[in-house]
Design a protein around this motif. Sequence first.
Motif, mmCIF file in Angstrom:
data_model
loop_
_atom_site.group_PDB
_atom_site.id
_atom_site.type_symbol
_atom_site.label_atom_id
_atom_site.label_comp_id
_atom_site.label_asym_id
_atom_site.label_seq_id
_atom_site.Cartn_x
_atom_site.Cartn_y
_atom_site.Cartn_z
ATOM 1 N N ALA A 2 0.581 6.836 1.945
ATOM 2 C CA ALA A 2 -0.627 7.614 2.233
ATOM 3 C C ALA A 2 -1.708 7.364 1.190
ATOM 4 O O ALA A 2 -2.901 7.275 1.516
ATOM 5 N N ALA A 3 -1.280 7.216 -0.079
ATOM 6 C CA ALA A 3 -2.257 6.950 -1.140
ATOM 7 C C ALA A 3 -2.902 5.587 -0.962
ATOM 8 O O ALA A 3 -4.107 5.425 -1.192
ATOM 9 N N LEU A 4 -2.104 4.591 -0.532
ATOM 10 C CA LEU A 4 -2.646 3.248 -0.315
ATOM 11 C C LEU A 4 -3.640 3.241 0.845
ATOM 12 O O LEU A 4 -4.706 2.614 0.772
ATOM 13 N N ALA A 6 -5.376 5.799 1.838
ATOM 14 C CA ALA A 6 -6.559 6.525 1.376
ATOM 15 C C ALA A 6 -7.460 5.635 0.541
ATOM 16 O O ALA A 6 -8.693 5.716 0.635
ATOM 17 N N ARG A 7 -6.857 4.741 -0.266
ATOM 18 C CA ARG A 7 -7.658 3.813 -1.070
ATOM 19 C C ARG A 7 -8.409 2.826 -0.177
ATOM 20 O O ARG A 7 -9.553 2.471 -0.458
ATOM 21 N N ASP A 10 -11.315 4.626 1.076
ATOM 22 C CA ASP A 10 -12.324 4.766 0.018
ATOM 23 C C ASP A 10 -13.162 3.493 -0.102
ATOM 24 O O ASP A 10 -14.356 3.559 -0.408
ATOM 25 N N LEU A 93 -7.090 15.388 6.553
ATOM 26 C CA LEU A 93 -6.413 14.109 6.331
ATOM 27 C C LEU A 93 -7.299 12.936 6.738
ATOM 28 O O LEU A 93 -6.809 11.906 7.221
ATOM 29 N N ARG A 95 -9.005 10.771 4.910
ATOM 30 C CA ARG A 95 -8.856 9.542 4.128
ATOM 31 C C ARG A 95 -7.631 8.731 4.547
ATOM 32 O O ARG A 95 -7.756 7.552 4.878
ATOM 33 N N PRO A 96 -6.410 9.302 4.555
ATOM 34 C CA PRO A 96 -5.270 8.493 5.010
ATOM 35 C C PRO A 96 -5.354 8.104 6.482
ATOM 36 O O PRO A 96 -4.928 7.015 6.864
#
Length: 332
Positions: A2-4, A6-7, A10, A93, A95-96
């Motif tokens: 999920a963090a990847l 979201a990046r 971004d 949610l 971003r992800p």
Amino acid sequence: MAALLARAFDFVLLVLDRTGAGAHLAALPFFPAAMPLASRAAWALALLGAAVLLFYSSLAAGPDRGVRAFRVVTLLAGCLLPLLAARLVAAGLARPFGGAVLAGTFAAGLVHRALARRRRESAASHFLEGTRWLLEIAGIALFCVAAVLYTREGRAPAFMVFGGLLCLRLSIADLLDPSRLAKQTGLAASAAKDLNAARRGKTPALRRGTRLFSGLLKSALAIVWVFLPLLAVVAPAEVARGEWPRPALLLALYPAGALFLTGVLLLTGAARRLATNPFEAARGAIVGAGTLLWLWLAFNRTSVGETVAVLPGLYAAETLAGFLFGAASRRR
């Protein structure tokens, strides 16, 4: 994961900010006034991704099992994306979810390309091919009328000249793909040849090292070439913010360089096909010469700054046309 994702989203927000598209997106009345830019961008990606997936589904024709499965998956995914956006974006949610849409659409494009030779012609591909021919015929007709008027009256209407050349450019827009340009210029093949030569045990060590360095350098140039359109778009804003040095403004000339390169490649390809296929050679020569003439007229009649400001719009239109025509093609 999920963090990847979201990046990745971004990065999309960064591009929107640097190109000024974020301000236009924030001003659109289709979204609630209080909706933040991230949510708007996630919704925009969902709608755009749904359109792309449904387009892939319309092109996936034929009895092949892989093609049929791809058609079903893309059709369902394209229909579900807006519903998922309504659920997940409202839940915070954005971003992800936006990153997942980006990654999923990219993966679908890779599968679509891998299935190119297993697909049959569909109604959508026939329509796009007919559109390509109409654009080419319209461009040649406008160009011929402009030439006749110039011969008789000593001048030709500007809209006729530039409209004809724009139609010609859009008809071969899929040739502007950076990866295809790198392949046509021989850069990718040369990099592969150097890397293969570096692996041979019988070659002297010094020569292997030289070929390895050359192959890695050419591979890096080919990768950078793929991202040049994006770098060309964000370069002016990055320089204005002081993030990049002023010489990076040269990246903004990439659209003009791509137009010039495709014109030269079309002319050289026409010369090679002249004996074997005169009709295709004539088409390539007309479009190539028209491209170079368009560039000459654009840089001759306006300042360089004004021309550079106009070229990204033309390049964006050609990128869209190139995506449509390239996706409909059955060549890998």
